[in-house]
Design a protein around this motif. Structure first.
Motif, PDB file in Angstrom:
ATOM      1  N   LEU A 293       0.824  -1.208   0.000  1.00  0.00           N
ATOM      2  CA  LEU A 293       0.000   0.000   0.000  1.00  0.00           C
ATOM      3  C   LEU A 293       0.860   1.261   0.000  1.00  0.00           C
ATOM      4  O   LEU A 293       0.486   2.272  -0.603  1.00  0.00           O
ATOM      5  CB  LEU A 293      -0.927   0.003   1.214  1.00  0.00           C
ATOM      6  N   THR A 294       1.993   1.200   0.681  1.00  0.00           N
ATOM      7  CA  THR A 294       2.903   2.347   0.668  1.00  0.00           C
ATOM      8  C   THR A 294       3.299   2.695  -0.760  1.00  0.00           C
ATOM      9  O   THR A 294       3.307   3.873  -1.148  1.00  0.00           O
ATOM     10  CB  THR A 294       4.150   2.041   1.516  1.00  0.00           C
TER      11      THR A 294
ATOM     12  N   LEU B 226      -5.379   4.475  -4.653  1.00  0.00           N
ATOM     13  CA  LEU B 226      -5.896   3.715  -3.528  1.00  0.00           C
ATOM     14  C   LEU B 226      -7.403   3.540  -3.643  1.00  0.00           C
ATOM     15  O   LEU B 226      -8.125   4.469  -4.014  1.00  0.00           O
ATOM     16  CB  LEU B 226      -5.580   4.428  -2.211  1.00  0.00           C
ATOM     17  N   THR B 227      -7.885   2.348  -3.315  1.00  0.00           N
ATOM     18  CA  THR B 227      -9.324   2.134  -3.207  1.00  0.00           C
ATOM     19  C   THR B 227      -9.811   2.708  -1.880  1.00  0.00           C
ATOM     20  O   THR B 227      -9.015   3.040  -0.988  1.00  0.00           O
ATOM     21  CB  THR B 227      -9.664   0.641  -3.262  1.00  0.00           C
TER      22      THR B 227
ATOM     23  N   GLU C 216      -9.058   3.363   4.052  1.00  0.00           N
ATOM     24  CA  GLU C 216      -9.526   3.072   5.408  1.00  0.00           C
ATOM     25  C   GLU C 216      -8.493   2.247   6.170  1.00  0.00           C
ATOM     26  O   GLU C 216      -8.244   2.482   7.361  1.00  0.00           O
ATOM     27  CB  GLU C 216     -10.864   2.332   5.345  1.00  0.00           C
ATOM     28  N   HIS C 217      -7.892   1.290   5.478  1.00  0.00           N
ATOM     29  CA  HIS C 217      -6.859   0.476   6.118  1.00  0.00           C
ATOM     30  C   HIS C 217      -5.687   1.347   6.563  1.00  0.00           C
ATOM     31  O   HIS C 217      -5.185   1.206   7.689  1.00  0.00           O
ATOM     32  CB  HIS C 217      -6.364  -0.602   5.150  1.00  0.00           C
ATOM     33  N   MET C 218      -5.242   2.236   5.708  1.00  0.00           N
ATOM     34  CA  MET C 218      -4.105   3.084   6.070  1.00  0.00           C
ATOM     35  C   MET C 218      -4.434   3.966   7.265  1.00  0.00           C
ATOM     36  O   MET C 218      -3.593   4.164   8.151  1.00  0.00           O
ATOM     37  CB  MET C 218      -3.680   3.933   4.870  1.00  0.00           C
ATOM     38  N   LEU C 219      -5.644   4.486   7.319  1.00  0.00           N
ATOM     39  CA  LEU C 219      -6.010   5.336   8.448  1.00  0.00           C
ATOM     40  C   LEU C 219      -6.089   4.538   9.749  1.00  0.00           C
ATOM     41  O   LEU C 219      -5.863   5.084  10.831  1.00  0.00           O
ATOM     42  CB  LEU C 219      -7.342   6.038   8.166  1.00  0.00           C
ATOM     43  N   ARG C 220      -6.405   3.255   9.647  1.00  0.00           N
ATOM     44  CA  ARG C 220      -6.402   2.410  10.848  1.00  0.00           C
ATOM     45  C   ARG C 220      -4.988   2.027  11.260  1.00  0.00           C
ATOM     46  O   ARG C 220      -4.654   2.036  12.436  1.00  0.00           O
ATOM     47  CB  ARG C 220      -7.217   1.136  10.602  1.00  0.00           C
TER      48      ARG C 220
ATOM     49  N   PHE D 194      -2.085  10.830   1.684  1.00  0.00           N
ATOM     50  CA  PHE D 194      -1.766   9.421   1.908  1.00  0.00           C
ATOM     51  C   PHE D 194      -0.313   9.107   1.553  1.00  0.00           C
ATOM     52  O   PHE D 194       0.291   8.211   2.151  1.00  0.00           O
ATOM     53  CB  PHE D 194      -2.744   8.533   1.142  1.00  0.00           C
ATOM     54  N   ILE D 195       0.262   9.826   0.598  1.00  0.00           N
ATOM     55  CA  ILE D 195       1.700   9.660   0.337  1.00  0.00           C
ATOM     56  C   ILE D 195       2.499  10.076   1.569  1.00  0.00           C
ATOM     57  O   ILE D 195       3.400   9.357   2.026  1.00  0.00           O
ATOM     58  CB  ILE D 195       2.128  10.489  -0.891  1.00  0.00           C
TER      59      ILE D 195
END
Length: 559
Positions: A80-81, A89-90, A95-99, A138-139
């Motif tokens: 994901l990174t 990103l989907t 959502e996964h990254m924010l968690r 997100f980056i």
């Protein structure tokens, strides 16, 4: 006592085996992240104090994962990174990254970096409206999460990393790739540095059973009843002593391949021992093993009393090696000192924390009679998870501790195998209690309904595999490995009601995935009770609704 009190320090390095048996992707990132924050830096920092000796346990399955990362393996979070700079990103990935990407101590780490703290504040302000956050957000989040998991000393010593920390935002693809590349490089360096320090005589590397199983429970899960008569166990016993022996044999072979010699000492997973486990460890060729003071106290039926400051009143009971009837030697950790490092000293000034520790050792030393040795104080604890509780990743505390131990003429740090070769145990331990370094029992890994379901699923699969191929050591590797992984302690740790994390469902699924592949390899469908979650559904529902790492959890411990 006259002379110096020998002190053995053992740092235990361990993570579960996170590789998914069906996809070969690492489902959680903690091995990679701890490699860049803890495994390498702990050894580098020790090098600054050449007269201080210490031990590191190197769990074979952990070393396997480090080597995979060095060869370019990915986990979901590295993937994901890179998606943040190479793709789109989907919603689920956002959502996964924010968690996940705030999963580090907020007070000691995130708040140290102004831009990382700003990203956290933005995430909290937008709540579930992640569409309000830009792609550039997100980056930056991806880079900060990975950068923050690198030890501060290593950031300061790497000009590019230091520049990225100062830059703070608007990171590029090259910036992100550099950080991930540095983490891979650090993972590759861990076994090599440990090996060099062992050759130099400063470190002794210990091993554990290969996939970190609880040996007494693998030998016979009914052994849990010895310290917990009310434990709820599955109807069909799990009793495979040869599996325990094979986990040790494979660990020794792996250790010898990596470090050029067989290990002399072993840390049985979670300090869990029993008379049967001691015999299997001795038969495997180990000279000594370590456990907890609670196990010693229950073995000799005494109370290890402490005074008003927590120092041992009769330290000669604990501060010595013991000889077992089978010829092995056992040492037992000072739980008070070990737990203070692991759970308390992070909230104190380094000078005060080390002063407190030295004062307790000093009192114990003064209470030891001149005759009656040999004496050995053992400090044994988790060598990776403690440091998030400390400012500056524990570096200030460790430098203060090592500096004091190096200069104080009342103490000397030793490698246990060297010490025992010169000072064999003189006191025999007539019996060995069955228990671990947690409450001198096995109840964290056995005894509850979810435990019973998990052990029953493992036994059913293990019995099915033996019907197809014979004993574990003769099974095809594609069957043997997932079974050995499933015997590991971590799954049962998370099935305990006292342990929970936002990743409960991940651990449950990964445990069952290792069982499922055994059935599929034989061309059979896994039973429904293995294909369904073993954790209580209400617990899984509760953890699924958590905000994960967005808000600090109890103790702010991750991975």
């Amino acid at each position: 006592m006259n002379g110096k009190l020998p002190v053995a320090i053992i740092w235990h390095m361990h993570q579960p085996y996170y590789k998914h048996p069906q996809t070969s992707e690492f489902v959680l990132p903690w091995v990679r992240l701890h490699a860049s924050k803890d495994y390498l830096h702990m050894a580098r920092l020790l090098q600054e104090f050449p007269r201080v000796k210490a031990h590191f346990t190197m769990v074979p399955s952990l070393r396997d994962q480090l080597e995979d990362y060095a060869r370019g393996a990915d986990d979901e979070d590295t993937r994901l990174t890179m998606v943040t700079v190479d793709g789109t990103l989907t919603n689920e990935e956002r959502e996964h990254m924010l968690r996940r990407f705030f999963s580090i101590h907020h007070g000691n780490v995130i708040h140290r970096y102004q831009e990382y703290r700003r990203l956290l504040q933005l995430a909290m302000a937008t709540g579930d409206r992640h569409e309000l956050l830009s792609d550039e957000y997100f980056i930056d989040l991806a880079l900060w999460f990975n950068l923050a998991w690198i030890d501060p000393d290593d950031i300061r010593s790497d000009q590019r990393l230091l520049e990225l920390a100062e830059k703070g935002a608007r990171f590029t693809r090259e910036d992100v790739r550099y950080v991930i590349g540095r983490q891979r490089f650090m993972a590759s360096g861990v076994p090599h540095l440990y090996h060099r320090l062992q050759r130099d005589g400063q470190v002794e590397i210990l091993t554990t059973p290969y996939y970190h199983p609880i040996l007494p429970l693998i030998i016979d899960d009914r052994s849990a009843l010895r310290s917990d008569p009310g434990a709820q166990l599955p109807e069909q016993p799990f009793a495979h002593p040869d599996d325990a022996a094979f986990q040790l044999e494979e660990a020794i072979a792996s250790h010898e391949r990596a470090f050029g010699e067989k290990p002399r000492g072993v840390w049985p997973s979670e300090g869990a021992v029993s008379p049967e486990a001691a015999d299997i460890m001795r038969k495997a060729g180990f000279d000594w093993f370590a456990s907890d003071e609670g196990v010693l106290a229950r073995s000799v039926d005494v109370e290890l009393k402490r005074d008003e400051v927590g120092a041992l009143v009769e330290p000669a009971l604990l501060y010595r090696p013991y000889r077992l009837a089978n010829g092995a030697t056992a040492i037992f950790r000072d739980r008070e000192l070990s737990d203070r490092i692991g759970f308390m000293y992070g909230d104190m000034r380094p000078e005060d924390a080390v002063g407190d520790m030295i004062a307790k050792l000093e009192r114990a030393r003064d209470r030891l009679p001149d005759d009656g040795g040999p004496y050995l104080a053992s400090i044994i604890l988790d060598g990776e998870n403690a440091w998030e509780q400390y400012p500056n990743n524990g570096n200030d505390f460790l430098r203060t501790l090592y500096g004091r131990l190096q200069s104080d003429e009342r103490f000397e740090t030793v490698r246990v195998s060297d010490f025992l070769a010169a000072n064999p145990a003189t006191v025999e331990l007539p019996r060995l209690h069955t228990g671990s370094w947690i409450e001198a029992s096995l109840r964290v890994w056995s005894g509850e309904p979810a435990h019973a379901r998990a052990w029953a699923a493992l036994e059913r699969t293990r019995r099915f595999a033996e019907e197809q191929w014979g004993s574990l050591r003769y099974m095809p590797k594609s069957v043997r490995q997932p079974l050995m992984v499933a015997e590991g302690s971590d799954w049962f740790w998370w099935y305990s009601s006292r342990n929970s994390s936002p990743e409960d469902a991940v651990f449950d699924e990964l445990f069952r995935a290792n069982l499922e592949v055994v059935w599929w390899f034989a061309g059979a469908e896994p039973p429904d009770d293995i294909r369904s979650p073993l954790m209580d559904p209400s617990r899984l529902a509760a953890t699924a609704q958590r905000s994960g790492a967005m808000l600090p959890g109890s103790g702010e411990r991750y991975g």
